[in-house]
Scaffold this active site. Sequence first.
Site, PDB file in Angstrom:
ATOM      1  N   ASP A   1      42.237 -48.960  20.262  1.00  0.00           N
ATOM      2  CA  ASP A   1      43.378 -48.042  20.311  1.00  0.00           C
ATOM      3  C   ASP A   1      43.112 -46.897  21.290  1.00  0.00           C
ATOM      4  O   ASP A   1      43.311 -45.728  20.991  1.00  0.00           O
ATOM      5  CB  ASP A   1      43.658 -47.484  18.906  1.00  0.00           C
ATOM      6  CG  ASP A   1      45.001 -46.754  18.854  1.00  0.00           C
ATOM      7  OD1 ASP A   1      45.854 -47.039  19.723  1.00  0.00           O
ATOM      8  OD2 ASP A   1      45.166 -45.898  17.976  1.00  0.00           O
TER       9      ASP A   1
ATOM     10  N   ASP B   1      16.918 -61.336  39.125  1.00  0.00           N
ATOM     11  CA  ASP B   1      16.309 -62.560  38.592  1.00  0.00           C
ATOM     12  C   ASP B   1      16.700 -62.752  37.124  1.00  0.00           C
ATOM     13  O   ASP B   1      17.099 -63.824  36.694  1.00  0.00           O
ATOM     14  CB  ASP B   1      14.786 -62.447  38.739  1.00  0.00           C
ATOM     15  CG  ASP B   1      14.047 -63.620  38.119  1.00  0.00           C
ATOM     16  OD1 ASP B   1      14.365 -64.759  38.468  1.00  0.00           O
ATOM     17  OD2 ASP B   1      13.156 -63.377  37.272  1.00  0.00           O
TER      18      ASP B   1
ATOM     19  N   GLU C   1       3.103 -67.539  43.174  1.00  0.00           N
ATOM     20  CA  GLU C   1       2.565 -68.006  41.896  1.00  0.00           C
ATOM     21  C   GLU C   1       2.660 -69.521  41.743  1.00  0.00           C
ATOM     22  O   GLU C   1       1.773 -70.150  41.171  1.00  0.00           O
ATOM     23  CB  GLU C   1       3.302 -67.323  40.744  1.00  0.00           C
ATOM     24  CG  GLU C   1       2.725 -67.684  39.380  1.00  0.00           C
ATOM     25  CD  GLU C   1       3.441 -66.962  38.255  1.00  0.00           C
ATOM     26  OE1 GLU C   1       3.011 -67.125  37.104  1.00  0.00           O
ATOM     27  OE2 GLU C   1       4.416 -66.244  38.524  1.00  0.00           O
ATOM     28  N   ASP C   2       3.747 -70.121  42.252  1.00  0.00           N
ATOM     29  CA  ASP C   2       4.031 -71.515  41.895  1.00  0.00           C
ATOM     30  C   ASP C   2       4.050 -72.500  43.059  1.00  0.00           C
ATOM     31  O   ASP C   2       4.437 -73.644  42.883  1.00  0.00           O
ATOM     32  CB  ASP C   2       5.387 -71.583  41.177  1.00  0.00           C
ATOM     33  CG  ASP C   2       5.375 -70.778  39.898  1.00  0.00           C
ATOM     34  OD1 ASP C   2       4.523 -71.038  39.046  1.00  0.00           O
ATOM     35  OD2 ASP C   2       6.214 -69.876  39.761  1.00  0.00           O
TER      36      ASP C   2
END
Length: 726
Positions: free
Chosen positions: A279, A159, A96-97
């Site tokens: 408790d 992720d 994607e990047d």
Amino acid sequence: MNPRETAIRPAPTPASHDAGVPDYVRDLERVAAYLPPDQLGLLRRAWVVGAAAHAGQTRKSGEPYITHPVAVAQVLAEQGLDVETLVAAILHDTIEDTPLTYDGLVAEFGDTVAELVDGVTKLDKLQFRDRQEAAAESFRKMLLAMARDLRVILIKLADRLHNMRTLGAQSSEARERIARETLEIYAPIAQRLGMNLIKAELQDLGFRALHPWRHAVIEKRIRTQPVVRREALVQIEATLAQRLAKEKLINRLVSRVKSPWSIYSKMRAEHKNFAQVMDVFGFRIVLRGVADCYHALGVVHAAYKPLDARFRDFIAIPKANGYQSLHTVLFGPYGSPIEVQIRTEEMDLIAERGIAAHWSYKHGSEGSASAQNRAQSWITGLVEAQHATGSSLEFLENVKVDLFPDEVYLFTPKGDILALPRNSTALDFAYAVHTDVGNRAVAARVDGKLVPLRSKLASGQRVEIITAKSSAPKPQWLEFVVSGKARTSIRQQLKQLEHEDAVQLGHRMLDRALEVLETSLERVPTVRMDAYLAEQRYARLEALLADIALGNRMPAQVAQALVRTAPDKLERREVRAPSAEDRILITGRERGVISFANCCLPVPGDEIMGYHTAGKGIVVHRLDCPNVVEYRKSPDRWVSIGWDRKVEGDFGAALKIEVDNRPGALAQVAAAIAEADSNIDRVEYLERDSNLAVMRFGVEVRDRRHLADVMRRVRRLGVVLGIQRF
């Protein structure tokens, strides 16, 4: 996924194999030391490719972006995942990047890694906004991606976990949104997949981000426990260890510490204060084999007396996500209960890692494979359900039922175990067995006793479903089923039945309208029918017929339109008036297209008429209904109908009954109605004073004759002063 802040530019590859390798990569390789050397080399290669692709990109914290995917891979390595998953984790943001492409990943690392990266890339585009339509559609897509390869969601969970660990760099609005999304979507998925370690950390990090002050207060209280409590914990632990050692049971005994989130959730759910929640002493005993687990159970019960009805055997009957353990609660020496979990090492691994254990424990042992199979079958069921749901919101609503399971465990006649959500009914069980079994269900036998389908089930019961070919789902079923699969299947089947009934009724209505014009549907030329359908934008004739039945098209108008396009000789025919034979006969079972007016409640045997209402179909009234006068003003919507020879089922009717207002009067009337084989739907007082009570009884009857029998039996009662039909 965090937004990038800098442009992408290529980076040089390290000059030698070890030169310039940062500490975070060495940390990953140390955690992944269980992999053979050649696979560790593949990890290093993935880092080189990823670092070059992400060069110049930074996180909001200022760190190089590549540190994030490597950290995600380390989370998965701690779970013992295979090398393909770790490589895909390192590269999960590249498609994607960065300039890297799917084909490039295939060439470098193979099809499986590329498909995993592509699957995670699609998930990264999802934006959850709680229950909004977009969020629901995103959730649907995520589950479909999970169905293709479960490792996709494992990478996404890792992720999300690393993003939660580094949430501080985000704005307060983003922190709140991401934290809420984590608690509502990702933590429940981790729980459903049995990944309790990741689930617990996601919950606690989400809690800290969403309510930092509450988290800090509870965390401080946990750290500063009273000395008395710490001494008690040590004493109990020593006693249990000594008893287990005497029995020569090799074990690992650990005390369980509650997390801030679990304490906060329990305080809210059970309306307890901090002291009441704390408790409780918790211990886990991990042993070598299943036989040792039951042996250890006897040991701890001999050391401290068990609380009645607080023992659960999740070894014999595992939870839906594969979790196995013995749970028992004991009377402690200090007045506080002791919660003990007993399990094997393999069960402990599966309890913590869930489906991830499949890739890390003995490479496919029976238990770990079972955990994966259960998860896979759950997701497969969701994929089947999503094809049947009408909208994404409905799908999300059904899935959330399964994401928060407080389950009951039930046995089929063959001894198989089914897990269902709490409060499930016999009908939920029927649909869990098979959709066709649910659709044909009429009753059930629970532990040999005949019970109705709406009966709620309890763990350990043996359930057998009784079916009939003539049976079909009813709208009332939706009022008592609780499982997502049952709800989805019923809605789908009802829509199908309603459509079929609407088509059949629409066919009869259009045929009657055409007969008035001395033709029929079969005599309308195909070319003319196709032209009309195209003009009105109907894909098929069935869609037009259904629309007629639902009141969205008037049959007379459609008939005239079809006749006008017919030959001249047909147009010149004299139109005859409708006769009694033109009536449409109904059985009362035409789902979704026939309804009975509440103003007069017609039953078989009454003279009736139908009023065509847009979107509702035909609303049936008695001819003596006061509202019919008003409906006669719209003759185009008046439908001539009558009862078919075979009318089955029960129909609602209302009776106005006057009785002496004295004790037992209502009971006498109710008993008389029951003796007449009629059910009381509702009762309400219309008038009441010291001497007289006037009540409205809603009853169910088969026909007018049955109603007369009910009225006759009630009229005979000495307390009844008068009875009449509304």
